[in-house]
Design a protein around this motif. Structure first.
Motif, PDB file in Angstrom:
ATOM      1  N   SER A 167      -6.849  -0.769   3.312  1.00  0.00           N
ATOM      2  CA  SER A 167      -6.558  -0.029   2.076  1.00  0.00           C
ATOM      3  C   SER A 167      -5.071  -0.047   1.745  1.00  0.00           C
ATOM      4  N   LEU A 168      -4.216   0.071   2.781  1.00  0.00           N
ATOM      5  CA  LEU A 168      -2.778   0.048   2.549  1.00  0.00           C
ATOM      6  C   LEU A 168      -2.351  -1.291   1.968  1.00  0.00           C
ATOM      7  N   VAL A 169      -2.849  -2.375   2.546  1.00  0.00           N
ATOM      8  CA  VAL A 169      -2.515  -3.709   2.042  1.00  0.00           C
ATOM      9  C   VAL A 169      -2.999  -3.870   0.606  1.00  0.00           C
ATOM     10  N   GLN A 170      -4.225  -3.435   0.345  1.00  0.00           N
ATOM     11  CA  GLN A 170      -4.776  -3.551  -0.999  1.00  0.00           C
ATOM     12  C   GLN A 170      -3.943  -2.748  -1.999  1.00  0.00           C
ATOM     13  N   ALA A 171      -3.535  -1.545  -1.602  1.00  0.00           N
ATOM     14  CA  ALA A 171      -2.749  -0.698  -2.501  1.00  0.00           C
ATOM     15  C   ALA A 171      -1.376  -1.298  -2.768  1.00  0.00           C
ATOM     16  N   LEU A 172      -0.725  -1.797  -1.710  1.00  0.00           N
ATOM     17  CA  LEU A 172       0.606  -2.389  -1.886  1.00  0.00           C
ATOM     18  C   LEU A 172       0.552  -3.628  -2.764  1.00  0.00           C
ATOM     19  N   GLN A 173      -0.462  -4.462  -2.561  1.00  0.00           N
ATOM     20  CA  GLN A 173      -0.585  -5.653  -3.398  1.00  0.00           C
ATOM     21  C   GLN A 173      -0.934  -5.282  -4.836  1.00  0.00           C
ATOM     22  N   GLY A 174      -1.681  -4.205  -5.010  1.00  0.00           N
ATOM     23  CA  GLY A 174      -1.976  -3.723  -6.356  1.00  0.00           C
ATOM     24  C   GLY A 174      -0.739  -3.239  -7.089  1.00  0.00           C
ATOM     25  N   LEU A 175       0.267  -2.791  -6.330  1.00  0.00           N
ATOM     26  CA  LEU A 175       1.542  -2.347  -6.922  1.00  0.00           C
ATOM     27  C   LEU A 175       2.516  -3.497  -7.136  1.00  0.00           C
ATOM     28  N   GLY A 176       2.084  -4.710  -6.774  1.00  0.00           N
ATOM     29  CA  GLY A 176       2.931  -5.873  -7.004  1.00  0.00           C
ATOM     30  C   GLY A 176       3.646  -6.397  -5.778  1.00  0.00           C
ATOM     31  N   THR A 177       3.424  -5.805  -4.618  1.00  0.00           N
ATOM     32  CA  THR A 177       4.044  -6.286  -3.392  1.00  0.00           C
ATOM     33  C   THR A 177       3.413  -7.612  -2.985  1.00  0.00           C
ATOM     34  N   ASN A 178       4.239  -8.557  -2.562  1.00  0.00           N
ATOM     35  CA  ASN A 178       3.661  -9.841  -2.160  1.00  0.00           C
ATOM     36  C   ASN A 178       2.891  -9.678  -0.845  1.00  0.00           C
ATOM     37  N   PRO A 179       1.928 -10.566  -0.575  1.00  0.00           N
ATOM     38  CA  PRO A 179       1.066 -10.403   0.600  1.00  0.00           C
ATOM     39  C   PRO A 179       1.816 -10.276   1.917  1.00  0.00           C
ATOM     40  N   LEU A 180       2.870 -11.081   2.102  1.00  0.00           N
ATOM     41  CA  LEU A 180       3.600 -11.040   3.366  1.00  0.00           C
ATOM     42  C   LEU A 180       4.181  -9.661   3.640  1.00  0.00           C
ATOM     43  N   LEU A 181       4.820  -9.069   2.631  1.00  0.00           N
ATOM     44  CA  LEU A 181       5.424  -7.751   2.826  1.00  0.00           C
ATOM     45  C   LEU A 181       4.373  -6.668   3.014  1.00  0.00           C
ATOM     46  N   SER A 182       3.244  -6.818   2.334  1.00  0.00           N
ATOM     47  CA  SER A 182       2.187  -5.816   2.497  1.00  0.00           C
ATOM     48  C   SER A 182       1.620  -5.850   3.919  1.00  0.00           C
ATOM     49  N   TYR A 183       1.449  -7.042   4.482  1.00  0.00           N
ATOM     50  CA  TYR A 183       0.969  -7.151   5.860  1.00  0.00           C
ATOM     51  C   TYR A 183       2.028  -6.651   6.845  1.00  0.00           C
ATOM     52  N   ARG A 184       3.306  -6.937   6.529  1.00  0.00           N
ATOM     53  CA  ARG A 184       4.384  -6.512   7.430  1.00  0.00           C
ATOM     54  C   ARG A 184       4.477  -4.988   7.517  1.00  0.00           C
ATOM     55  N   ALA A 185       4.137  -4.304   6.439  1.00  0.00           N
ATOM     56  CA  ALA A 185       4.145  -2.840   6.470  1.00  0.00           C
ATOM     57  C   ALA A 185       3.171  -2.312   7.520  1.00  0.00           C
ATOM     58  N   VAL A 186       2.040  -2.991   7.669  1.00  0.00           N
ATOM     59  CA  VAL A 186       1.058  -2.601   8.685  1.00  0.00           C
ATOM     60  C   VAL A 186       1.614  -2.838  10.093  1.00  0.00           C
ATOM     61  N   VAL A 187       2.311  -3.955  10.282  1.00  0.00           N
ATOM     62  CA  VAL A 187       2.889  -4.269  11.589  1.00  0.00           C
ATOM     63  C   VAL A 187       3.933  -3.227  11.981  1.00  0.00           C
ATOM     64  N   ILE A 188       4.744  -2.800  11.029  1.00  0.00           N
ATOM     65  CA  ILE A 188       5.750  -1.770  11.293  1.00  0.00           C
ATOM     66  C   ILE A 188       5.077  -0.448  11.654  1.00  0.00           C
ATOM     67  N   GLY A 189       3.996  -0.133  10.952  1.00  0.00           N
ATOM     68  CA  GLY A 189       3.256   1.079  11.275  1.00  0.00           C
ATOM     69  C   GLY A 189       2.699   1.040  12.690  1.00  0.00           C
ATOM     70  N   TYR A 190       2.277  -0.135  13.133  1.00  0.00           N
ATOM     71  CA  TYR A 190       1.775  -0.304  14.498  1.00  0.00           C
ATOM     72  C   TYR A 190       2.859   0.046  15.520  1.00  0.00           C
ATOM     73  N   ALA A 191       4.063  -0.453  15.295  1.00  0.00           N
ATOM     74  CA  ALA A 191       5.169  -0.159  16.217  1.00  0.00           C
ATOM     75  C   ALA A 191       5.479   1.338  16.240  1.00  0.00           C
ATOM     76  N   ALA A 192       5.421   1.987  15.081  1.00  0.00           N
ATOM     77  CA  ALA A 192       5.706   3.416  15.008  1.00  0.00           C
ATOM     78  C   ALA A 192       4.682   4.232  15.793  1.00  0.00           C
ATOM     79  N   ILE A 193       3.432   3.834  15.728  1.00  0.00           N
ATOM     80  CA  ILE A 193       2.400   4.545  16.487  1.00  0.00           C
ATOM     81  C   ILE A 193       2.605   4.341  17.985  1.00  0.00           C
ATOM     82  N   GLY A 194       3.085   3.165  18.382  1.00  0.00           N
ATOM     83  CA  GLY A 194       3.406   2.933  19.787  1.00  0.00           C
ATOM     84  C   GLY A 194       4.470   3.894  20.292  1.00  0.00           C
TER      85      GLY A 194
END
Length: 427
Positions: A167-194
């Motif tokens: 859902s986060l990726v879909q929302a970011l891409q819907g706001l105009g974020t390119n796919p790479l940056l939208s996926y990278r946001a998820v990776v950063i979130g993973y590190a934060a949860i760690g």
């Protein structure tokens, strides 16, 4: 069905450490589900081809194997809490490096040394040490129930993570974020949860450490943290590695990629599919405790696993997307009933001071098996004509594992089943 579920009393009687271990399980599995839905898509956007992605996934699991072997076989000696904190640090390391670089060599380093879950399920040392810690805090007759709840909350967390990641990726891409940056946001979130996970582990107490140690006369016979149960653990490990090797062909990230290529499924829908799949998997794990109380742990593991693998084979044979999703969900509705029973069985047939090592070695065997198949799956996915072969390999090998497990261990029963069958012992 709900009348047959383990009683909520088992949860209410958890100690502070037990509740904390449930919390860390939820945080970690949310992170794994969060990342797994977009991991292969992210690596493709970074510029990796299918063969490189398969190699990276394999080395991810190989690295987890090596790190887990050291951590889990040392945990009972050095301290379970300390080793859990080390594992959380490696999870942060992997997430940060994945987010910062496109270099294939650096990604390989992060995958090998760090903790990344391409499947959405447990990797690294956490599960083994947490199982051992939980076993110290609950009586044996409630162990399977607690492990069932433990797997349920993990499956729900993975489901929510999958939904949130897609859902986060879909929302970011819907706001105009390119796919790479939208996926990278998820990776950063993973590190934060760690990082959050490491902080939670610091709150554990000595109650999760071993309460019973081996007789000093046995010290010279201890290898890899095992003594009396070495033969049983190694035999279980060999069988579990076959199951995991088969499962490595259909990791959640590979399933997501297969649906994307076969049916052009969007990230948002992928998240929804695996949200539902993991919810069903959680319920299937919870019902396992009731089934095991009736027919035993080994029979529950085998008699529920074979039908789920037949359904797995049927997924790519469906003529359209709705039917493929339906069969996949049917498979998940019974696929995890062997998990809490497998974990409980392993803890039951070893000594208390072997539990971290036993869980670790059997877990490492599973990771080793799973690490070998993604690179083969990557080669198969690269060819359109072989796109569905991973499903057939996975389901067929898993059925072979089920047959071998039943033949080898049907006569070796955990103490609680022996007591239940012997009224004189019980009285």
């Amino acid at each position: 069905m709900f009348l047959k579920l383990p009683q909520f009393e088992s949860l209410r009687r958890l100690t502070k450490d037990g509740r904390l271990l449930f919390t860390t399980r939820i945080a970690r599995l949310f992170a794994y589900g969060f990342l797994s839905v977009v991991l292969v898509l992210y690596l493709a956007q970074v510029g990796l081809n299918e063969v490189q992605i398969g190699l990276l996934l394999t080395l991810t699991l190989v690295g987890d194997t090596i790190i887990s072997l050291w951590i889990t076989t040392s945990a009972d000696r050095i301290g379970r809490q300390r080793m859990l904190i080390v594992g959380a640090g490696l999870m942060v390391f992997a997430g940060v490096l994945f987010a910062l670089t496109r270099d294939f060599v650096l990604l390989l380093i992060a995958a090998t040394i760090g903790v990344i879950s391409p499947s959405g399920y447990e990797v690294g040392p956490f599960l083994s040490i947490e199982q051992a810690g939980l076993s110290e805090t609950v009586p044996s007759e409630r162990r399977t129930q607690i492990f069932a709840w433990y797997n349920l909350v993990g499956s729900f967390a993975t489901a929510l993570g999958s939904l949130a990641g897609g859902s986060l990726v879909q929302a970011l891409q819907g706001l105009g974020t390119n796919p790479l940056l939208s996926y990278r946001a998820v990776v950063i979130g993973y590190a934060a949860i760690g990082l959050l996970l490491g902080l939670l582990f610091t709150q554990l107490t000595s109650a999760i450490e071993i309460s019973q140690v081996a007789d000093p006369s046995q010290e010279t016979r201890i290898r890899f943290g095992l003594h009396r149960s070495r033969g049983v653990v190694f035999k279980l490990s060999a069988l579990f590695s076959i199951d995991a090797f088969a499962g490595g062909f259909v990791l959640q990230s590979i399933l997501a990629y297969w649906f994307h290529v076969r049916y052009n499924v969007s990230p948002g829908l992928l998240g929804s599919i695996f949200f539902g799949a993991n919810l069903l998997a959680g319920v299937s794990a919870l019902t396992a405790a009731w089934v095991a109380s009736k027919i035993g742990l080994i029979r529950t593991m085998v008699f529920t696993h074979i039908p789920s693998n037949i359904l797995l084979i049927l997924v790519p044979l469906m003529p359209n997307l709705p039917l493929s999703i339906a069969v996949l969900l049917m498979r998940f509705s019974i696929s995890q009933m062997d998990v809490p029973t497998r974990q409980s069985y392993t803890m039951a047939v070893v000594s208390p001071d072997e539990r971290s090592a036993a869980a670790g070695i059997t877990g490492i065997a599973r990771t080793t098996g799973a690490s070998l198949s993604p690179v083969i799956a990557g080669l198969l996915l690269a060819k359109a004509a072989l796109l569905s072969v991973p499903f057939f390999l996975s389901g067929g090998l898993k059925i072979i594992y089920d047959i071998l497990l039943y033949r080898s261990f049907r006569a070796i029963k955990p103490p609680e089943e022996q007591t239940a069958q012997n009224p004189k012992t019980r009285s």
